[in-house]
Design an enzyme around this catalytic site. Structure first.
Site, PDB file in Angstrom:
ATOM      1  N   GLU A 246       0.849  -1.435  -0.104  1.00  0.00           N
ATOM      2  CA  GLU A 246       0.031  -0.015  -0.183  1.00  0.00           C
ATOM      3  C   GLU A 246       0.888   1.197  -0.084  1.00  0.00           C
ATOM      4  OE1 GLU A 246      -3.224  -0.458   0.091  1.00  0.00           O
ATOM      5  OE2 GLU A 246      -3.223  -2.695   0.844  1.00  0.00           O
TER       6      GLU A 246
ATOM      7  N   TYR B 240       8.070   1.836  -7.414  1.00  0.00           N
ATOM      8  CA  TYR B 240       7.470   0.625  -7.875  1.00  0.00           C
ATOM      9  C   TYR B 240       7.278   0.375  -9.036  1.00  0.00           C
ATOM     10  CZ  TYR B 240       6.940   1.528  -2.601  1.00  0.00           C
ATOM     11  OH  TYR B 240       7.010   1.777  -1.094  1.00  0.00           O
TER      12      TYR B 240
HETATM   13  C1  LIG Z   1      10.777   6.351  -1.582  1.00  0.00           C
HETATM   14  C2  LIG Z   1      11.931   6.462  -0.826  1.00  0.00           C
HETATM   15  C3  LIG Z   1      12.405   5.219  -0.208  1.00  0.00           C
HETATM   16  C4  LIG Z   1      13.046   6.308  -2.229  1.00  0.00           C
HETATM   17  O1  LIG Z   1      14.302   6.008  -1.642  1.00  0.00           O
HETATM   18  P1  LIG Z   1      15.737   6.643  -2.627  1.00  0.00           P
HETATM   19  O2  LIG Z   1      16.803   5.941  -2.212  1.00  0.00           O
HETATM   20  O3  LIG Z   1      15.568   8.029  -2.555  1.00  0.00           O
HETATM   21  O4  LIG Z   1      15.183   6.246  -4.013  1.00  0.00           O
HETATM   22  P2  LIG Z   1      16.111   5.670  -5.256  1.00  0.00           P
HETATM   23  O5  LIG Z   1      17.275   6.886  -5.266  1.00  0.00           O
HETATM   24  O6  LIG Z   1      16.557   4.543  -5.303  1.00  0.00           O
HETATM   25  O7  LIG Z   1      15.173   6.146  -6.410  1.00  0.00           O
HETATM   26  C5  LIG Z   1      14.565   5.252  -7.251  1.00  0.00           C
HETATM   27  C6  LIG Z   1      13.478   6.063  -7.975  1.00  0.00           C
HETATM   28  O8  LIG Z   1      12.160   6.340  -7.112  1.00  0.00           O
HETATM   29  C7  LIG Z   1      11.746   7.574  -7.687  1.00  0.00           C
HETATM   30  N1  LIG Z   1      11.853   8.800  -6.633  1.00  0.00           N
HETATM   31  C8  LIG Z   1      12.229   8.515  -5.354  1.00  0.00           C
HETATM   32  N2  LIG Z   1      12.484   9.619  -4.780  1.00  0.00           N
HETATM   33  C9  LIG Z   1      11.736  10.528  -5.610  1.00  0.00           C
HETATM   34  C10 LIG Z   1      11.217  11.793  -5.283  1.00  0.00           C
HETATM   35  N3  LIG Z   1      11.465  12.420  -4.229  1.00  0.00           N
HETATM   36  N4  LIG Z   1      10.592  12.436  -6.249  1.00  0.00           N
HETATM   37  C11 LIG Z   1      10.426  11.727  -7.439  1.00  0.00           C
HETATM   38  N5  LIG Z   1      10.681  10.350  -7.740  1.00  0.00           N
HETATM   39  C12 LIG Z   1      11.486   9.780  -6.619  1.00  0.00           C
HETATM   40  C13 LIG Z   1      12.486   7.665  -9.085  1.00  0.00           C
HETATM   41  O9  LIG Z   1      11.893   7.328  -9.972  1.00  0.00           O
HETATM   42  C14 LIG Z   1      13.808   7.318  -8.754  1.00  0.00           C
HETATM   43  O10 LIG Z   1      14.598   7.013  -9.950  1.00  0.00           O
HETATM   44  P3  LIG Z   1      15.379   7.820 -10.449  1.00  0.00           P
HETATM   45  O11 LIG Z   1      16.379   8.812  -9.594  1.00  0.00           O
HETATM   46  O12 LIG Z   1      16.383   7.354 -11.491  1.00  0.00           O
HETATM   47  O13 LIG Z   1      14.644   8.860 -11.247  1.00  0.00           O
HETATM   48  C15 LIG Z   1      12.418   7.699  -0.027  1.00  0.00           C
HETATM   49  O14 LIG Z   1      12.171   8.901  -0.813  1.00  0.00           O
HETATM   50  C16 LIG Z   1      11.829   7.718   1.254  1.00  0.00           C
HETATM   51  O15 LIG Z   1      12.531   7.077   2.252  1.00  0.00           O
HETATM   52  N6  LIG Z   1      10.678   8.295   1.361  1.00  0.00           N
HETATM   53  C17 LIG Z   1       9.918   8.440   2.653  1.00  0.00           C
HETATM   54  C18 LIG Z   1       9.272   7.140   3.167  1.00  0.00           C
HETATM   55  C19 LIG Z   1       8.263   6.600   2.137  1.00  0.00           C
HETATM   56  O16 LIG Z   1       7.300   7.290   1.681  1.00  0.00           O
HETATM   57  N7  LIG Z   1       8.287   5.311   1.798  1.00  0.00           N
HETATM   58  C20 LIG Z   1       7.527   4.530   0.873  1.00  0.00           C
HETATM   59  C21 LIG Z   1       6.139   4.092   1.509  1.00  0.00           C
HETATM   60  S1  LIG Z   1       6.359   3.018   2.705  1.00  0.00           S
END
Ligand SMILES: CC(C)(COP(=O)(O)OP(=O)(O)OC[C@H]1O[C@@H](n2cnc3c(N)ncnc32)[C@H](O)[C@@H]1OP(=O)(O)O)[C@@H](O)C(=O)NCCC(=O)NCCS
Length: 158
Positions: free
Chosen positions: A115, A126
């Protein structure tokens, strides 16, 4: 772009002794407005349950992110994934997601689901790994100021 995982990144199975590190990432990563983060008691309570696994990512020895999941027979749910803002957009989230997918498939899960708040940037992460939207739960998350946010159910079947 974040397609290359940092070379100093280490992912490992974690447990109750790692909750300080998990909560440090949790508090820094989640925006409290949206009500998605879990409390420490919620995390501690689920860890001993059957099929639950916690993976901690460390970068240069420091906690950079984690994932929490649960498997039941051939289904597995990604309950939480988070990356510390200091390590954001470097591919840590993608590595954690790929590890979840690989570990759960190895354990026999064929149906993966999660979710996520509609509008969370994680939706793109995802989608990129093959998950598709299968449903919507209205007002699933409740933010700190009482606002409600829909959740999308995303699935991946192999
Ligand atoms: C979502 C989260 C886990 C992504 O972690 P991350 O290590 O920064 O992500 P990655 O560097 O592996 O990025 C993978 C892809 O995710 C997407 N993405 C991640 N953060 C993004 C942002 N702030 N805005 C837009 N796209 C984003 C992009 O498609 C990215 O690919 P790209 O950099 O090649 O464009 C992180 O932003 C986070 O901890 N968010 C808060 C917690 C949360 O909402 N978790 C998900 C629900 S449980």
């Amino acid at each position: 772009m974040s397609s290359v995982a940092p070379s100093s990144l280490v992912l490992a199975r974690a447990g109750g002794d790692d909750l300080d590190d998990v909560m440090a990432v949790m508090c820094a990563a989640f925006d409290k407005r949206f009500g998605e983060a879990w409390t420490r008691p919620q995390c501690a309570g689920i860890l001993p349950m059957a099929g639950v696994s916690l993976t901690l990512a460390r970068q240069d020895g420091r906690p950079a992110g984690f994932s929490l999941s649960r498997r039941t027979a051939d289904e597995a749910e990604l309950l939480l994934i988070a990356v510390h803002p200091d390590a954001a957009r470097q591919g840590v989230g993608r590595e954690l997601l790929k590890r979840f997918m690989a570990d759960q498939r190895l354990a026999g899960a064929r149906h993966l689901h999660l979710e996520v708040r509609d509008g969370n940037p994680a939706v793109e992460l995802y989608r990129h790994e093959g998950f598709t939207v299968a449903g919507r739960r209205s007002n699933y998350y409740r933010g700190t100021d009482g606002d409600r946010f829909d959740a999308l159910t995303m699935v991946l079947t192999s």
